[in-house]
Design a protein around this motif. Structure first.
Motif, short mmCIF file in Angstrom:
data_model
loop_
_atom_site.label_atom_id
_atom_site.label_comp_id
_atom_site.label_asym_id
_atom_site.label_seq_id
_atom_site.Cartn_x
_atom_site.Cartn_y
_atom_site.Cartn_z
N GLU A 102 -5.81 3.22 6.30
CA GLU A 102 -6.18 1.82 6.86
C GLU A 102 -5.66 1.87 8.24
OE1 GLU A 102 -6.38 -2.79 5.57
OE2 GLU A 102 -7.03 -0.81 4.50
N ILE B 149 -9.15 -0.27 2.70
CA ILE B 149 -8.81 1.09 1.63
C ILE B 149 -8.48 0.21 0.25
CG2 ILE B 149 -6.45 1.27 2.10
CD1 ILE B 149 -8.99 4.05 1.50
N ALA B 150 -7.87 -0.99 0.21
CA ALA B 150 -7.17 -1.46 -0.92
C ALA B 150 -8.06 -2.07 -1.93
CB ALA B 150 -6.00 -2.34 -0.73
N GLN C 241 -2.31 5.20 1.82
CA GLN C 241 -3.51 4.13 1.83
C GLN C 241 -3.10 3.46 3.36
OE1 GLN C 241 -2.48 1.99 -1.71
NE2 GLN C 241 -4.51 2.35 -2.50
N LEU D 59 -11.73 3.65 -1.46
CA LEU D 59 -11.91 5.11 -1.03
C LEU D 59 -13.01 5.95 -0.79
CD1 LEU D 59 -9.37 7.50 -0.64
CD2 LEU D 59 -9.73 7.90 -3.12
N LEU E 64 0.66 -1.13 -0.08
CA LEU E 64 0.06 -0.03 0.02
C LEU E 64 0.91 1.26 -0.08
CD1 LEU E 64 -2.06 -2.14 0.90
CD2 LEU E 64 -3.01 -0.39 2.40
#
Length: 287
Positions: free
Chosen positions: A205, A244-245, A201, A250, A197
Motif C-alpha cells: 500500500e 490492498i485491503a 500489505q 491483490l 494490515l
C-alpha cells in the motif's frame, strides 16, 4: 534471509552497526515484496532484462559494510565530502558485485544519507531516535551541501530526464530532506500497520502511495512525462478503489504490475523511498 517484523519501539541503545544492519534488512524488505509494478522481486525480473534477485542479493551484500561506515561517519561529524567519498566507493563495490549493473545507486545515496543522519542524531541526543530528529539532523548537518549539489547538472539518465521535463530530481528531493519519504511514505506505512494490515500489505500500500506522488526519475527516463503521469494515475486509482485491503486488491495490484511490465516502466525511486521508510520503522521510535 528471512524478513523480520517491523519493530515500532527499537532499543534505545542504537549503534552505527545496528543502523547499517537495518539498512541491509530494509533493502531486503523491498526486494522480497511482490507484486511490485515493474520492479525486481524474488520471483521475477519486472521490467528489467539485465538483472534479477540474484543480482540484487550480490549488490545488497556488497553494501553491508558501507551503511555501517557512513553511520559511523555521521556519528563522527563528517562533512559532506566524506559522505560522498563513502558513497562513491560503495557504488564501485556494487558495480563490481553486479558486473556493471546499477541495482542500488539510488539507495546508496538516499539510505546512506539517512544512516549518516541517524549517526549524527544519536551523537547529539539520548534515548530513542525519532523521525523528526533524523530529518532535522539531515537538514542541519548537510542541508546546505545538498542544496548546492542539487544545482549541479546530472550526468545520470534519471537526473537528465528530470531536468529536461522540469521534475523534482532525486538530488532536489534530498536537498528538501526527503519530503515524500517523511510526509507521505512513513505516515502511510505507520497508518497501514496501525489498521492491522500485515507487513507485506502495508508495504505494498505504501509503495502505491509513493508512486502516486513522487517525481520518479526512473519512470520519467523510461516512459517520459506521459509514462510517469500514467504510472501516477494507476497508483492513485488503486488507492481510490480501496487499496490492498479491499476484496480483489491483490489482483488489482498484479494487473497494474503486468501493465507496467508491458510498458517497460520501473519506479526505482519509489522502491528506494519504500526501503527508506522500512528502515525508519526499524530504527526509530514511533513519532
Amino acid at each position: 534471509m528471512r524478513t523480520a517484523a517491523l519493530p515500532l519501539q527499537p532499543d534505545a541503545r542504537l549503534t552505527p552497526s545496528a543502523i547499517g544492519h537495518a539498512a541491509t534488512l530494509a533493502l531486503y524488505d523491498e526486494l522480497s515484496l511482490s507484486p511490485k509494478p515493474g520492479l525486481v522481486t524474488l520471483i521475477d525480473c519486472g521490467s528489467h532484462d539485465d538483472m534479477d534477485a540474484h543480482t540484487f542479493m550480490r549488490s545488497l551484500f556488497s553494501l553491508r559494510r558501507y551503511f555501517v561506515q557512513i553511520a559511523e561517519a555521521g556519528a563522527d561529524g563528517a562533512d559532506f565530502a566524506v559522505l560522498e567519498r563513502h558513497g562513491i566507493a560503495a557504488e564501485a563495490r556494487m558495480l563490481a558485485a553486479t558486473r556493471g549493473i546499477n541495482t542500488h545507486r539510488g539507495a546508496i545515496f538516499m539510505l546512506g544519507l539517512l544512516c549518516a543522519s541517524a549517526g549524527a542524531a544519536l551523537r547529539e541526543q539520548h534515548g530513542p531516535l525519532h523521525p523528526a530528529a533524523l530529518r532535522d539532523a539531515l537538514r542541519r548537518h548537510w542541508g546546505d551541501a545538498l542544496a548546492r549539489r542539487s544545482q549541479r547538472p546530472s550526468v545520470l539518465p534519471g537526473g537528465i530526464a528530470a531536468r529536461r521535463l522540469g521534475l523534482r530530481s532525486a538530488s532536489q528531493e534530498a536537498a528538501l530532506a526527503f519530503p515524500v519519504l517523511f510526509e507521505t511514505a512513513l505516515p502511510a506505512l505507520g497508518d497501514a500497520l496501525a489498521r492491522g494490515l500485515t507487513p507485506r500489505q502495508a508495504r505494498l500500500e505504501t509503495l502505491f502511495r509513493i508512486i502516486a506522488v513522487l517525481d520518479d526519475s526512473n519512470l520519467a527516463h523510461r516512459g517520459g512525462l506521459a509514462g510517469l503521469r500514467a504510472a501516477q494515475r494507476a497508483a492513485q486509482g488503486f488507492l481510490d478503489r480501496g487499496g490492498i485491503a479491499r476484496a480483489g486488491g491483490l489482483s488489482h495490484a498484479q494487473a497494474i504490475t503486468d501493465d507496467f511490465v508491458r510498458q517497460r516502466l520501473s519506479p526505482g525511486g519509489a522502491a528506494d523511498t519504500l526501503a527508506a521508510a522500512c528502515w525508519i520503522q526499524r530504527v526509530c521510535a514511533a513519532p
